[in-house]
Design a protein around this motif. Sequence first.
Motif: not given
Length: 160
Positions: A48-54, A56-62, A124-127
């Motif tokens: 499991f991976s994501i590009d950047r931690c930051s 996650i708080t955007t509307h949509t991330f990969n 759906g989270i802002k922070e």
Amino acid sequence: MKTSHTLVLTLVLLYINASTEWPMHTVCKEDNLEIHYQSCDPQQDFAFSIDRCSDITTHTFNIRAAIVLRHSIKELYVNLALIVNGKTVLTYSETLCRPGHAKLIFCGKKKGEHLYYEGPVTLGIKEIPQGDYTISAKLTNEDHVTVGCADFTVKNYLDY
């Protein structure tokens, strides 16, 4: 020479079988935010991976996730728990797959098939709340057998 290869292979297999936990994997680590995960299924790890931690708080991330299925998934259920200081403070359950109602593209996959997903996710989270906590995630099929599970450790030192 064959004896030394056999001995090394035997020791590796014994070490793997003696290990009771999968390794802790780093999802992302930035200045004020760290996310790690560890499979809680004693028979299977996953990627499991994501590009950047930051992101996650955007509307949509990969995200990217991969696993080899040990069980077919005609029906799939997710159970999430937020754990703070060893106590469950929030739970969430949802049906992801059932006959005629599939929310995910891999619904209906069979045992032994590779499940790979790369694409957008919206939480759906802002922070992300400040502090150290665990998010426990468990996927089960129609037979209540674990398809995959993990404990995500989140450490957020950012004061919004």
